[in-house]
Design a protein around this motif. Structure first.
Motif, short mmCIF file in Angstrom:
data_model
loop_
_atom_site.label_atom_id
_atom_site.label_comp_id
_atom_site.label_asym_id
_atom_site.label_seq_id
_atom_site.Cartn_x
_atom_site.Cartn_y
_atom_site.Cartn_z
N ARG A 14 0.82 -1.21 0.00
CA ARG A 14 0.00 0.00 0.00
C ARG A 14 0.85 1.26 0.00
N ASP A 15 2.00 1.22 0.68
CA ASP A 15 2.78 2.44 0.86
C ASP A 15 4.00 2.55 -0.04
N VAL A 16 4.35 1.49 -0.74
CA VAL A 16 5.59 1.49 -1.52
C VAL A 16 5.47 2.40 -2.74
N ARG A 33 0.91 -1.00 -14.09
CA ARG A 33 -0.19 -1.56 -14.89
C ARG A 33 -0.68 -2.88 -14.28
N LEU A 34 0.25 -3.67 -13.73
CA LEU A 34 -0.15 -4.89 -13.05
C LEU A 34 -0.97 -4.56 -11.80
N ARG A 35 -0.48 -3.59 -11.02
CA ARG A 35 -1.17 -3.21 -9.79
C ARG A 35 -2.57 -2.66 -10.08
N ASP A 36 -2.69 -1.91 -11.20
CA ASP A 36 -3.97 -1.29 -11.55
C ASP A 36 -4.89 -2.22 -12.34
N GLY A 69 6.86 -10.56 -8.97
CA GLY A 69 6.12 -11.79 -8.65
C GLY A 69 4.85 -11.49 -7.88
N TYR A 70 4.94 -10.56 -6.94
CA TYR A 70 3.76 -10.21 -6.13
C TYR A 70 2.63 -9.70 -7.01
N PHE A 71 2.95 -8.76 -7.92
CA PHE A 71 1.90 -8.18 -8.76
C PHE A 71 1.41 -9.18 -9.82
N LYS A 74 -1.22 -11.20 -8.25
CA LYS A 74 -2.47 -10.47 -8.08
C LYS A 74 -3.21 -10.24 -9.40
N SER A 75 -2.50 -10.35 -10.51
CA SER A 75 -3.08 -9.99 -11.81
C SER A 75 -4.21 -10.93 -12.21
N LYS A 76 -5.25 -10.33 -12.78
CA LYS A 76 -6.39 -11.10 -13.28
C LYS A 76 -6.42 -11.20 -14.80
#
Length: 505
Positions: A14-16, A33-36, A69-71, A74-76
């Motif tokens: 959240r803060d990075v 773009r992955l996060r969004d 890897g984290y994002f 999370k990616s759909k």
């Protein structure tokens, strides 16, 4: 150094600041773009340098691939992931953990050495994914230990969505592939298997043949075994398992196969279940023996449309080409032409520049409607009807007439008007010649048939006239009734009486 797992990145996500975790703006853009959940970001390539791929994440100093890897986890919407490099190997476990959490990736490509990371670590990804359809491992050494890890993942996960597997340019040995082939027994849904430029040899072919034979229902359509050190024994072992396969494309180029091995395909080609359309045997010197073996095997086959090989490298002489010519059109008699192969459209190179002219002409005829008719008319200017007289007599005459009608209907529409007129005239003359032979060969039957037909025509005409009389009588009675005239008594009609008198005469 603190261990960075998924929870580590989750607590700081959240803060990075994205610019603090990457070495360049392009990488930061990919992470954003992955996060969004950008629906247009479908492909990501992880590489050491910018290869101008769309969505290329370049690993450099200051990059933490754990965030990638984290994002990814999370990616759909991410569909394809290409891994060309692991970088310096830092936080690979975090990258793999993120991949294992992804549910959208349909294609996974690994084109780099695993750098000590066991392929087994990807087991959760394969086990949990319902989207993965293609796995590709390319351009790195797949030794026995790595092959065992691949087999373990496939066997443990039993990923039912997986349809394509490619392990190419990896120096995969026969022992290594035998382990993988055993694991593939749980993958009858597999559609394509690409193993080009390895060394699976006899052991690998034996294991693959057993896997193919063990599938109750096979869906494998493409099998690429180019450049794999396969000899005649290997092909024989493979052919034994192909009997009930659904293969439409088989690539065997660059192997150690001779005419002996090609002859082992005969049973497969002549089985009713064979649906193979394309066979590639480039860069194989099978010679005239192999050409004869292929021609004999394909006699009666109705599925194969393309047989590709290099005419020069194959070592074929006029003897081998003559075998292919007989396969396409055995001119010894019309019946043998009918039983020839009318399905193949290409023999030799793709453009067939070195294929003899007569074979190219036969292949061109195979592309037309009713190729057997074309070949018979081309090879037998004067059709011999005498063999049919004894058994069939005049029963075959309507068949012959319909056969010539079919010949007229399948003349090429691209033919010019003048040439088409000439062809039609020649065809009409040959039809008349065939009919004349029936008359000349069975004059008595022909005369009897003439009077029988005449009698049948007269009887048909009489039935029609009687029906017309009944209609006239009905119309006359209806008219009398409308005019108030007295109906004529039965038998009083002049027309009826006249008709009776004529019949009595």
């Amino acid at each position: 150094m603190e261990r960075r797992d998924f929870d580590y990145y989750e607590a700081r996500a959240r803060d990075v600041k994205l610019e603090d975790m990457t070495s360049c703006e392009d990488n930061a853009e990919i992470l954003q773009r992955l996060r969004d959940q950008d629906t247009f970001l479908k492909i990501i390539t992880i590489s050491n340098d910018d290869d101008n791929y769309m969505g290329c994440f370049v690993i450099g100093e200051g990059n933490d691939i754990g965030w990638l890897g984290y994002f990814i986890g999370k990616s759909k919407y991410l569909e394809q992931l290409r891994i060309d490099s692991w970088g310096e190997g830092e936080n690979i476990e975090a990258l793999i953990e993120g991949i294992n959490r992804n549910q959208s990736i349909s294609s996974l490509y690994i084109g780099t050495n695993l750098r000590g990371v066991s392929f087994r670590n990807l087991t959760p990804f394969f086990r949990n994914s319902n989207s993965l359809t293609r796995l590709e491992l390319n351009n790195f050494e797949v030794g026995l230990e790595c092959a065992q890890s691949i087999a373990f993942v496939l066997d443990e996960s039993r990923c039912q969505s997986l349809k394509q597997i490619a392990i190419e340019d990896s120096n995969l040995s026969g022992e290594g592939f035998a382990v993988i082939a055993t694991a593939l027994r749980s993958y009858p849904q597999l559609r394509d298997l690409y193993l080009e430029n390895n060394n699976i040899g006899l052991m690998g072919c034996t294991a693959l043949g057993e896997t193919l034979r063990g599938w109750e229902t096979s869906n494998l359509m493409t099998l690429d075994l180019d450049n794999n050190g396969i000899d005649d024994q290997g092909l024989q072992a493979l052919a034994a398992g192909m009997a009930d396969s659904a293969l439409t494309s088989l690539r065997l180029s660059g192997n150690l196969i001779t005419g002996v091995g090609l002859r082992s395909l005969s049973t497969y080609f002549q089985s009713e279940s064979c649906c193979l359309k394309t066979l590639n045997v480039y860069r194989i010197t099978f010679g005239d023996e192999g050409a004869v073996a292929l021609a004999d095997a394909l006699m009666g086959n109705k599925s194969l449309t393309s047989l590709y090989f290099n005419s020069v490298d194959s070592g074929i002489t006029d003897v081998g080409w003559a075998a292919f010519s007989r396969l396409l059109c055995d001119t010894s008699n019309a019946n043998n032409i009918y039983l020839s192969n009318h399905s193949i459209l290409k023999i030799g190179e793709y453009q067939m520049v070195n294929t003899p002219l007569d074979i190219r002409e036969y292949l061109e005829l195979n592309g037309r409607p009713h190729p057997a008719i074309h070949k018979i008319l081309k090879s037998h200017p004067d059709l011999d009807m005498e063999p049919f007289f004894f058994q069939w007599k005049l029963k075959l005459l309507p068949v012959v007439i319909n056969w010539f009608r079919s010949a007229r209907s399948c003349m090429s529409p691209s033919t010019g008007l003048r040439r088409k007129s000439t062809q039609r005239h020649i065809l009409q003359n040959r039809e008349l010649s065939a009919l004349y032979k029936f008359v000349r060969g069975m004059p008595a039957l022909t005369v009897v048939a003439y009077w029988q037909q005449l009698l049948a025509n007269v009887q048909t005409r009489r039935l029609w006239l009687d029906e017309e009389r009944r209609k006239l009588d009905f119309d006359e009675e209806a008219a009398r009734e409308r005019l108030g005239c007295r109906p004529r008594s039965e038998g009083s009609s002049d027309l009826g009486s006249g008709a009776k008198r004529r019949r009595q005469v």
